[in-house]
Design an enzyme around this catalytic site. Structure first.
Site, PDB file in Angstrom:
ATOM      1  N   ASN A  91      19.116  65.759  -1.430  1.00  0.00           N
ATOM      2  CA  ASN A  91      20.430  65.684  -2.065  1.00  0.00           C
ATOM      3  C   ASN A  91      21.049  67.064  -2.275  1.00  0.00           C
ATOM      4  O   ASN A  91      22.215  67.290  -1.931  1.00  0.00           O
ATOM      5  CB  ASN A  91      20.309  64.968  -3.408  1.00  0.00           C
ATOM      6  CG  ASN A  91      21.668  64.677  -4.024  1.00  0.00           C
ATOM      7  OD1 ASN A  91      22.315  63.696  -3.682  1.00  0.00           O
ATOM      8  ND2 ASN A  91      22.113  65.532  -4.925  1.00  0.00           N
ATOM      9  N   TYR A 140      14.082  71.859  -8.341  1.00  0.00           N
ATOM     10  CA  TYR A 140      15.518  71.844  -8.645  1.00  0.00           C
ATOM     11  C   TYR A 140      16.121  73.226  -8.430  1.00  0.00           C
ATOM     12  O   TYR A 140      17.122  73.379  -7.726  1.00  0.00           O
ATOM     13  CB  TYR A 140      15.733  71.376 -10.083  1.00  0.00           C
ATOM     14  CG  TYR A 140      17.133  71.585 -10.605  1.00  0.00           C
ATOM     15  CD1 TYR A 140      18.235  71.101  -9.907  1.00  0.00           C
ATOM     16  CD2 TYR A 140      17.356  72.257 -11.808  1.00  0.00           C
ATOM     17  CE1 TYR A 140      19.522  71.295 -10.387  1.00  0.00           C
ATOM     18  CE2 TYR A 140      18.639  72.444 -12.297  1.00  0.00           C
ATOM     19  CZ  TYR A 140      19.711  71.976 -11.588  1.00  0.00           C
ATOM     20  OH  TYR A 140      20.986  72.160 -12.058  1.00  0.00           O
TER      21      TYR A 140
END
Length: 329
Positions: A91, A140
């Site tokens: 993503n 992340y």
């Protein structure tokens, strides 16, 4: 200006959509609603689509023909990234690559990208400026740093003009009280506390506090909280900076208050505003969480003319509490 806000149904994105509209700009939203809320963008032009589906991006850009794309469509949970790193690689990195490719195909040459202080890892200085070493300690942070590098490469090679904004901790809600911060599951500190306090008629859940053994003033992790409205105002100024010929094609700014508040201090401030105690549970540290993250945002002040208007932790929490008490989603 015509802006396409990707991830515009999310927390920060929906605040940005409204601010753009109030400032007189045309705005449309692209969102896959994996975490966003349709209620937050009622009445705005919408393209339902996913950055992992290039045809969705092509359709939105071809139809809307924006001057500027604003990217708010990242997955952003540190703990989830540690457990499911591929979700973040796909993503947050591949999705950005698809967006960059589609922007080239459709001659859209301006991008604003929401990045994160997680790219810095464990700080080696008390306050973090943009040239602080980047050494993420979670997927992340790595996914966002890789996206930053891709954007930088596209600016150098393909004529893209981009602003990358490294957020610290966005919090609060705008004055309307109509939109606010809501995630499923909720992992952010302030909404976790306020959601527990607003759980009327049922046994209040305990708020998990992750780690009380950090090398900080009270043993709890320290974070820099910035009001979401201040954050969005920085975006408006950054959009103007994309038109300035005296600035480079690739610009990078930290956005934060420059103040550090511990998890315990946030809890105490929230309890004071709510007027009652919130039950908590001390848990082990979460993997991937650094002990302290506090911004040096002097570059944004000097170049963009931006400064946060809300400095008080109490004001930030109080604005969020107004929304939680009248929560619509």
């Amino acid at each position: 200006m015509k802006a396409l806000v990707v991830g515009g149904a999310g927390y920060i994105g929906s605040h940005m959509v409204r601010m753009l509209s109030r400032a007189g700009h045309q705005v449309a939203v692209m969102d896959n609603f994996s975490t966003g809320h349709a209620e937050a963008i009622e009445g705005y032009r919408l393209y339902r689509g996913d950055l992992l589906a290039p045809a969705d991006i092509d359709r939105a850009l071809a139809d809307y023909r924006p001057d500027l794309v604003m990217h708010f469509a990242a997955r952003s949970m540190v703990a989830e990234s540690m457990a499911e790193p591929m979700l973040y690689h796909h993503n947050n990195a591949f999705g950005v690559l698809n967006l960059l490719d589609s922007m080239r195909r459709h001659d859209v040459s301006r991008l604003m990208f929401s990045s994160t202080a997680a790219v810095y890892g464990v700080p080696i200085k008390r306050r973090i400026e943009e040239d602080h070493p980047t050494a993420p300690i979670n997927p992340y942070g790595w996914s966002k740093l890789f996206a930053e590098h891709m954007i930088h490469d596209h600016c150098r090679a393909y004529g893209l003009r981009a602003v990358v904004l490294r957020y610290f901790n966005a919090a609060g809600a705008d004055e309307s009280g109509e939109i606010g911060e809501s995630h499923v599951p909720e992992t952010h500190l302030i909404p976790s506390i306020l959601r527990a306090a607003a759980a009327a008629g049922a046994e209040q859940p305990r708020v998990k506090l992750f780690g009380n053994d950090y090398d900080t003033r009270d043993g709890y992790a320290v974070r820099d909280f910035i009001h979401v409205t201040d954050l969005c105002e920085a975006h408006l100024l950054a959009a103007q900076a994309l038109s300035r010929t005296d600035l480079p094609d690739y610009q990078l700014y930290n956005l934060g208050n420059g103040q550090g508040f511990s998890v315990l201090e946030v809890l105490n401030a929230a309890q004071e505003i709510i007027g009652r105690k919130v039950e908590t549970e001390i848990c082990a540290r979460r993997p991937g969480d650094p002990p302290v993250l506090v911004a040096d945002a002097s570059r944004a002040r000097a170049v963009l003319g931006w400064a946060p208007k809300t400095h008080s932790l109490q004001e930030i929490v109080e604005s969020a509490w107004r929304w939680h008490r009248a929560q619509r989603y």
